[in-house]
Design an enzyme around this catalytic site. Structure first.
Site, short mmCIF file in Angstrom:
data_model
loop_
_atom_site.label_atom_id
_atom_site.label_comp_id
_atom_site.label_asym_id
_atom_site.label_seq_id
_atom_site.Cartn_x
_atom_site.Cartn_y
_atom_site.Cartn_z
N GLU A 7 22.80 82.61 -11.82
CA GLU A 7 23.88 83.59 -11.94
C GLU A 7 25.23 82.90 -12.12
OE1 GLU A 7 25.55 87.55 -9.57
OE2 GLU A 7 23.83 86.42 -8.81
N LYS A 54 6.31 88.42 -23.87
CA LYS A 54 5.23 88.92 -24.70
C LYS A 54 4.54 90.12 -24.03
CE LYS A 54 4.32 84.45 -26.86
NZ LYS A 54 3.32 83.38 -27.11
N GLU A 103 8.04 80.71 -3.45
CA GLU A 103 8.12 80.04 -4.75
C GLU A 103 6.74 79.47 -5.09
OE1 GLU A 103 8.86 78.89 -8.16
OE2 GLU A 103 10.62 79.72 -7.14
N ASP A 154 11.09 85.42 -14.11
CA ASP A 154 10.56 85.10 -15.43
C ASP A 154 10.34 86.40 -16.20
OD1 ASP A 154 9.00 84.30 -17.66
OD2 ASP A 154 8.07 82.69 -16.51
N ASP A 212 19.75 88.53 -16.05
CA ASP A 212 20.63 88.50 -17.22
C ASP A 212 19.88 89.01 -18.44
OD1 ASP A 212 18.94 86.12 -17.16
OD2 ASP A 212 20.02 85.56 -18.99
#
Length: 212
Positions: A195, A121, A68, A117, A153
């Site tokens: 989720e 763009k 992370e 993420d 998703d």
């Protein structure tokens, strides 16, 4: 998943025994950290850690690393980690674009990308964890028989990811679904925090598994 800065999170992380602070030292010898030769699985962008904690609890003969970038997020995962007695789970505060600095060729058995993420763009496409650049990194660090599992998703990101895989000339899709929770692949599925929320809202979850 980036949270507001949590006061003291960096200091907490720096002192945590569950964080690998010099991961470069383990390149080619991650088994020495775990003191065994069990398979090594890596989740990139693990968020608060629900997914990887569950995997580690369910599979004591597999070694897990959660990666992370953001201290505020890693802090939450470490809070959860402190409540367990697992010996097969450690964490990294690390940027995945430097993956080959800390893993030798073919050192990782499996990779997980969950609700990454989307960087919507076009000018940010290279930052997506399923971009051609990242797929090339995974190709290096995964064992020849290794697999990568991706869930999201975000349909636009998923379509982009499928296209990246198909255009690579290297990766092959083994499993694919645009609605995981109404598919044949739902058995054994471990849910992340995101989720669980998205499923409760009725959003379909896309998932693929790829290999070389």
């Amino acid at each position: 998943m980036r949270l507001r800065n949590i006061k003291g999170s960096k200091e907490f992380i720096d002192k945590s025994p569950f964080v690998v602070h010099q991961p470069e030292d383990y390149k080619g010898c991650w088994h020495s950290l775990f003191q065994n030769n069990h398979p090594l699985h890596l989740e990139i962008g693990m968020g608060k850690g629900q997914f990887i904690h569950t995997l580690a609890e369910n599979n004591p003969h597999i070694n897990y690393l959660g990666m992370e970038m953001y201290s505020s997020v890693l802090y939450r995962a470490l809070e959860k980690r402190a409540e367990t007695e697992l010996n097969n789970l450690f964490f990294l505060r690390f940027d995945a674009k430097y993956l080959t600095d800390i893993f030798a060729d073919g050192e990782v058995d499996r990779l997980y990308l969950n609700f990454s993420d989307p960087w919507p763009k076009d000018r940010h496409a290279k930052r997506r964890l399923t971009s051609p650049n990242f797929l090339a990194l995974y190709d290096q660090v995964l064992k020849p028989e290794g697999r990568l599992q991706f869930k999201t998703d975000n349909r636009a990101l998923f379509d982009y990811s499928v296209e990246s895989v198909q255009a690579s000339g290297r990766w092959h899709i083994k499993e694919l679904t645009y609605d995981l929770h109404h598919s044949e692949f739902i058995e054994g599925n471990i849910m992340t925090e995101y989720e669980s929320r998205f499923v409760a809202e009725g959003k379909p979850i896309c998932r693929f598994v790829i290999s070389r």
